[in-house]
Every structure is written in C-alpha cells, then in structure tokens.
Scaffold this motif. Structure first.
Motif, short mmCIF file in Angstrom:
data_model
loop_
_atom_site.label_atom_id
_atom_site.label_comp_id
_atom_site.label_asym_id
_atom_site.label_seq_id
_atom_site.Cartn_x
_atom_site.Cartn_y
_atom_site.Cartn_z
N PRO A 124 0.82 -1.22 0.00
CA PRO A 124 0.00 0.00 0.00
C PRO A 124 0.85 1.27 0.00
CG PRO A 124 0.04 -0.97 2.19
CD PRO A 124 0.79 -1.91 1.29
N LEU A 125 0.21 2.37 -0.39
CA LEU A 125 0.83 3.70 -0.36
C LEU A 125 0.04 4.58 0.59
CD1 LEU A 125 1.43 4.66 -4.11
CD2 LEU A 125 3.13 3.93 -2.44
N GLY A 126 0.70 5.59 1.12
CA GLY A 126 0.01 6.63 1.87
C GLY A 126 -0.66 6.16 3.14
N GLN A 127 -1.56 7.01 3.59
CA GLN A 127 -2.25 6.79 4.86
C GLN A 127 -3.76 6.85 4.63
OE1 GLN A 127 -0.60 10.12 6.87
NE2 GLN A 127 1.47 9.34 6.67
N THR A 128 -4.33 5.72 4.23
CA THR A 128 -5.76 5.68 3.92
C THR A 128 -6.62 5.27 5.11
OG1 THR A 128 -5.75 3.38 3.23
CG2 THR A 128 -5.23 5.02 1.53
N GLY A 129 -6.01 4.58 6.07
CA GLY A 129 -6.78 4.09 7.20
C GLY A 129 -7.53 2.80 6.90
N HIS A 130 -7.25 2.19 5.75
CA HIS A 130 -7.96 0.97 5.34
C HIS A 130 -7.01 -0.22 5.32
CE1 HIS A 130 -10.85 3.87 3.17
NE2 HIS A 130 -11.23 3.66 4.42
N GLY A 131 -6.52 -0.58 6.48
CA GLY A 131 -5.56 -1.67 6.58
C GLY A 131 -6.12 -3.03 6.23
N GLY A 132 -7.42 -3.17 6.07
CA GLY A 132 -8.02 -4.45 5.72
C GLY A 132 -7.95 -4.78 4.24
N CYS A 133 -7.65 -3.80 3.40
CA CYS A 133 -7.57 -4.05 1.96
C CYS A 133 -6.33 -4.87 1.65
CB CYS A 133 -7.55 -2.72 1.20
SG CYS A 133 -9.10 -1.81 1.34
N ASP A 134 -6.43 -5.73 0.63
CA ASP A 134 -5.29 -6.58 0.30
C ASP A 134 -4.85 -6.47 -1.16
OD1 ASP A 134 -7.44 -7.88 -0.88
OD2 ASP A 134 -7.11 -9.80 0.14
N CYS A 135 -5.38 -5.50 -1.90
CA CYS A 135 -4.97 -5.25 -3.28
C CYS A 135 -4.81 -3.74 -3.47
CB CYS A 135 -6.00 -5.76 -4.28
SG CYS A 135 -6.14 -7.56 -4.33
N TRP A 136 -3.72 -3.36 -4.12
CA TRP A 136 -3.40 -1.94 -4.29
C TRP A 136 -3.04 -1.68 -5.75
CZ3 TRP A 136 -0.82 -5.36 -1.05
CH2 TRP A 136 -1.29 -5.40 0.26
N PHE A 137 -3.55 -0.58 -6.29
CA PHE A 137 -3.34 -0.24 -7.69
C PHE A 137 -2.93 1.22 -7.83
CE2 PHE A 137 -6.09 -3.90 -7.85
CZ PHE A 137 -5.75 -4.56 -9.02
N LEU A 138 -2.14 1.50 -8.87
CA LEU A 138 -1.67 2.85 -9.14
C LEU A 138 -1.71 3.09 -10.64
CD1 LEU A 138 -0.30 5.36 -7.74
CD2 LEU A 138 1.88 4.33 -8.39
#
Length: 151
Positions: A124-138
């Motif tokens: 993950p990148l940045g500080q989204t507060g969504h630590g439960g997500c397991d896939c990240w895209f850019l």
C-alpha cells in the motif's frame, strides 16, 4: 448503498470504509479542496458513485474513494463512465497519479481498474486508514492507458 456493498463483500468491519466517518457526511467531505464525488443516477434510482481525494502522505497523488455500484448497475458501463469522469477530473485538478485499494474478492472491480491502465502494486501507499484491503493499484494520469474500452 455503500454500506450495502461493503456488507456484500464482507468489508463491514474495522480496516475498511465501513468505519469512515465521511459515510455520514459525504457532501461535506467531498466539498473540500482536491476532492470530488460523482453520483450516477437513472431517473430516481441511485446506480452508484465514486470520488477522489488527496492521498495523505503521497505528493501529487489522489486516491479513488468509495466507488460502489448497485448490483443492478454492474456490468452495464456505469463504472466505466464514472471512472472516465474521475480520471479526467483528477487531471484537471493537477494530480499526477491515482491510487486505490480494494479487496481480492472484488474481481469485477479489478478488471475495470486494469482496463483503465491501473497497475497492481505489492504494497500500500500513503495513509488511507484501510488496513483491511489486500490489493493496491496505481495509475499515472499522464499516460494513454485505458483510453479505449477493453472489456
């Protein structure tokens, strides 16, 4: 509608958008500088919505936020049109990158992101507060990726 979708995908718990305070004040949240939220409607029926806002901790990058569609709107191009509008708005607002987090079980959503040229990341990148997500895209907002529909 957002909370219903979160329940559907098992994301109605801490670490996901479920606990975000802005769910109760969407217009106030997206009225801030660097933010926008689009809603798709057909007559009086809410089809879905999606927004962008600055990604905390990462310069020149926005985060795709709260993109959810009603089950009846999925697979009909609504998400495609929302994404196109958001990407254009992000460019106009001066962002260079757009980032998103999702769940591995949201397969159709991931297909949409890839069709628009998003690349999957390993962390993950940045500080989204969504630590439960397991896939990240850019995605770069200065490339040609995703200009043609590929689904």
């Amino acid at each position: 509608m957002i909370r219903s979708a979160l329940v559907e995908f098992g994301a109605n718990r801490p670490g996901f958008a479920w606990q975000d305070p802005e769910l109760d004040a969407m217009s106030k949240t997206y009225d801030a500088s660097g933010c926008v939220y689009f809603v798709a409607v057909e007559g009086t029926n809410l089809l879905g919505g999606a927004g962008i806002g600055p990604l905390r901790g990462v310069e020149a990058t926005c985060e795709l936020q709260k993109m959810y569609l009603a089950p009846s709107a999925r697979g009909k191009g609504v998400g495609w049109r929302l994404m196109g509008s958001l990407l254009e708005q992000a460019r106009v607002m001066g962002y260079r990158w757009i980032y998103l987090e999702t769940l591995s079980g949201m397969v159709a959503a991931q297909q949409l992101y890839r069709a628009w040229g998003f690349l999957q990341m390993e962390h993950p990148l940045g500080q989204t507060g969504h630590g439960g997500c397991d896939c990240w895209f850019l995605k770069s907002l200065h490339g040609a990726g995703g200009l043609e529909r590929r689904d």
